[in-house]
Motif scaffolding. Structure first.
Motif, PDB file in Angstrom:
ATOM      1  N   LEU A  88       4.697  34.130  -6.395  1.00 38.73           N
ATOM      2  CA  LEU A  88       3.961  34.445  -5.171  1.00 38.73           C
ATOM      3  C   LEU A  88       3.996  35.936  -4.869  1.00 38.73           C
ATOM      4  O   LEU A  88       2.992  36.533  -4.490  1.00 38.73           O
ATOM      5  N   ILE A 226      -4.592  30.301  -1.659  1.00 45.47           N
ATOM      6  CA  ILE A 226      -4.592  29.619  -2.962  1.00 45.47           C
ATOM      7  C   ILE A 226      -6.018  29.306  -3.441  1.00 45.47           C
ATOM      8  O   ILE A 226      -6.334  28.181  -3.851  1.00 45.47           O
ATOM      9  N   TRP A 233      -6.061  34.862  -2.172  1.00 45.28           N
ATOM     10  CA  TRP A 233      -5.704  34.864  -0.751  1.00 45.28           C
ATOM     11  C   TRP A 233      -6.929  35.243   0.082  1.00 45.28           C
ATOM     12  O   TRP A 233      -7.716  36.098  -0.325  1.00 45.28           O
ATOM     13  N   SER A 247       1.712  30.130   4.203  1.00 45.14           N
ATOM     14  CA  SER A 247       0.936  29.371   3.217  1.00 45.14           C
ATOM     15  C   SER A 247       1.447  27.937   3.178  1.00 45.14           C
ATOM     16  O   SER A 247       2.602  27.670   3.501  1.00 45.14           O
ATOM     17  N   LEU A 251      -1.110  25.136  -1.664  1.00 37.56           N
ATOM     18  CA  LEU A 251       0.014  25.671  -2.435  1.00 37.56           C
ATOM     19  C   LEU A 251       0.714  24.596  -3.260  1.00 37.56           C
ATOM     20  O   LEU A 251       1.162  24.845  -4.375  1.00 37.56           O
ATOM     21  N   GLY A 288       4.692  23.634  -6.860  1.00 43.70           N
ATOM     22  CA  GLY A 288       4.015  24.839  -6.376  1.00 43.70           C
ATOM     23  C   GLY A 288       3.735  25.811  -7.515  1.00 43.70           C
ATOM     24  O   GLY A 288       2.634  26.377  -7.615  1.00 43.70           O
ATOM     25  N   VAL A 292       0.007  27.122  -8.600  1.00 48.86           N
ATOM     26  CA  VAL A 292      -0.385  28.544  -8.522  1.00 48.86           C
ATOM     27  C   VAL A 292      -0.666  29.098  -9.921  1.00 48.86           C
ATOM     28  O   VAL A 292      -1.647  29.818 -10.133  1.00 48.86           O
TER      29      VAL A 292
END
Ligand SMILES: *Cc1c(COP(=O)(O)O)cnc(C)c1O
Length: 393
Positions: A88, A226, A233, A247, A251, A288, A292
């Protein structure tokens, strides 16, 4: 056959008017009910199912992690937690992460961080300016932050310290600022409020006002982050960087994962200031990371921008064709079609009969938030259904 809806009415707290549909399975953008009927899912877990249902990358990450370590406690280091935090930070303008379990918890964490910031840097200032028509969650504090009185009234008294101003009104933020203000919190696009896009220059003005006055700018990106808006973003669209970002939703791709992200200067928590039993647990963190990583590796934000443009174009066609349509709002895969009359519920019900799942975001508007992997063909299929419904009225 078991009547699950009957059993729900007997055993579950009755606080939601549900669509009479019991969903038992999903794959990609499709879901199936308990009678074996198939539906095209444009609700996507209220913008949470980023990769669609049962995406192999997410399924195998969960399976592998479940067989390895589900939870220890945050008194120890765990690998998936650090991996998600690093991912992140390396893919955002923020420097530090705290992991939690939902959007409300992420906003709650951001609020606590802003209060600590006020105590340490602004002589104890604790007031946070938020927008009318916003949505920040359902805990008492996030309900207080939410600028919609109907969410607060049943639970009054709600925690103090929030001042609500109209969205897209920079002067209102200026006049609401005083010595007791510590932060401004906004959604880069208001989601639950009906998909309201900021005016050109608004977020930029708010950013410079916060800089000038030493206030934190918090973005609630629970819904917009996401990849949802066609960038990883939402803040990337305006180029305005927040000091703190919340967030969740997309996510975890359906798994409960939330995160508070902050710039180094704003990450003012001291040891013991905040915590969570489940926050950042290995199972959720691995989910997560899989989400991502897939969003980035498969360049889904760019795909979202492209199919989102197609959706906008198709919705404008409906706008041209049917006087009932008032406007098209939003971008990427967070868009709304608003009507002159309160026919959102009717359109949603008619769509269900035609195997399309939609969300009635306001009495006069429906919201589109399908999985990020939705194809142009599936968008055409959905818009054709709405076309048919409007034609038949
Ligand atoms: C959904 C949402 C929340 C609350 O998230 P939960 O996971 O339901 O607690 C907060 N902020 C925004 C902008 C949201 O869309």
């Amino acid at each position: 056959m078991t009547d699950w809806q009957e059993l729900e009415s007997k055993y579950y707290m009755q606080l939601l008017t549900r669509v009479p549909l019991t969903i038992v399975r999903g794959s990609g953008v499709d879901v199936w009910d308990d009678q074996g009927n198939q539906y095209l899912d444009f609700v996507g877990g209220w913008a949470s199912d980023s990769l669609g249902h049962s995406h192999p990358a997410l399924v195998s990450a969960i399976q592998e992690q479940a067989a390895t370590l589900i939870l220890t406690s945050n008194q120890y280091f765990t690998v998936p937690q650090v991996e998600l935090a690093q991912l992140l930070v390396e893919n955002s303008c923020l420097d530090r992460v705290f992991l939690c379990n939902s959007g409300a918890e992420a906003v709650e964490g951001a609020v606590k961080l802003a209060r600590r910031f006020g105590k340490k840097r602004r002589n104890g200032a604790g007031e946070i300016i938020t927008a009318l028509n916003s949505f920040h969650g359902r805990t008492l504090t996030t309900v207080a932050a939410t600028g919609q009185p109907h969410y607060q009234e049943p639970y009054a008294p709600v925690p103090a310290g929030f001042v609500h101003v109209p969205y897209n009104d920079f002067e209102a933020i200026k006049s609401a600022t005083n010595d007791n203000t510590c932060a401004v919190m906004l959604e880069p696009v208001q989601g639950e409020g009906g998909v309201i896009v900021p005016d050109e220059g608004y977020l930029e003005e708010v950013r410079s006002w916060c800089d000038k006055n030493g206030l934190l700018l918090i973005f609630d990106e629970v819904q917009t982050g996401i990849g949802r808006l066609g960038k990883l973003w939402g803040y990337e669209l305006s180029g305005v960087e927040p000091d703190v970002l919340a967030s969740a939703k997309g996510l975890g791709g359906g798994v409960p994962v939330g995160a508070v992200l902050a710039k180094e200067d704003a990450a003012v928590f001291d040891f013991g200031d905040h915590g969570s039993t489940f926050g950042g647990n290995p199972l959720a963190a691995a989910a997560g990371t899989a989400v991502v990583q897939t969003v980035i590796n498969e360049n889904l934000p760019e795909h979202v921008a492209n199919v989102g443009e197609h959706l906008t174009k198709r919705l404008y066609e409906l706008d041209d064709k049917y006087p009932a349509v008032r406007e098209v709002r939003g971008m990427g895969l967070l868009q709304a079609l608003a009507f002159h009359e309160e026919i959102g519920g009717e359109v949603m019900e008619e769509a269900l009969k035609r195997s399309l799942l939609l969300n009635r975001v306001r009495p006069d508007a429906i919201r589109f938030m399908p999985p990020l992997i939705v194809t142009e063909e599936q968008i055409d299929q959905a818009v054709d259904v709405i076309d048919e419904i409007l034609k038949a009225r």
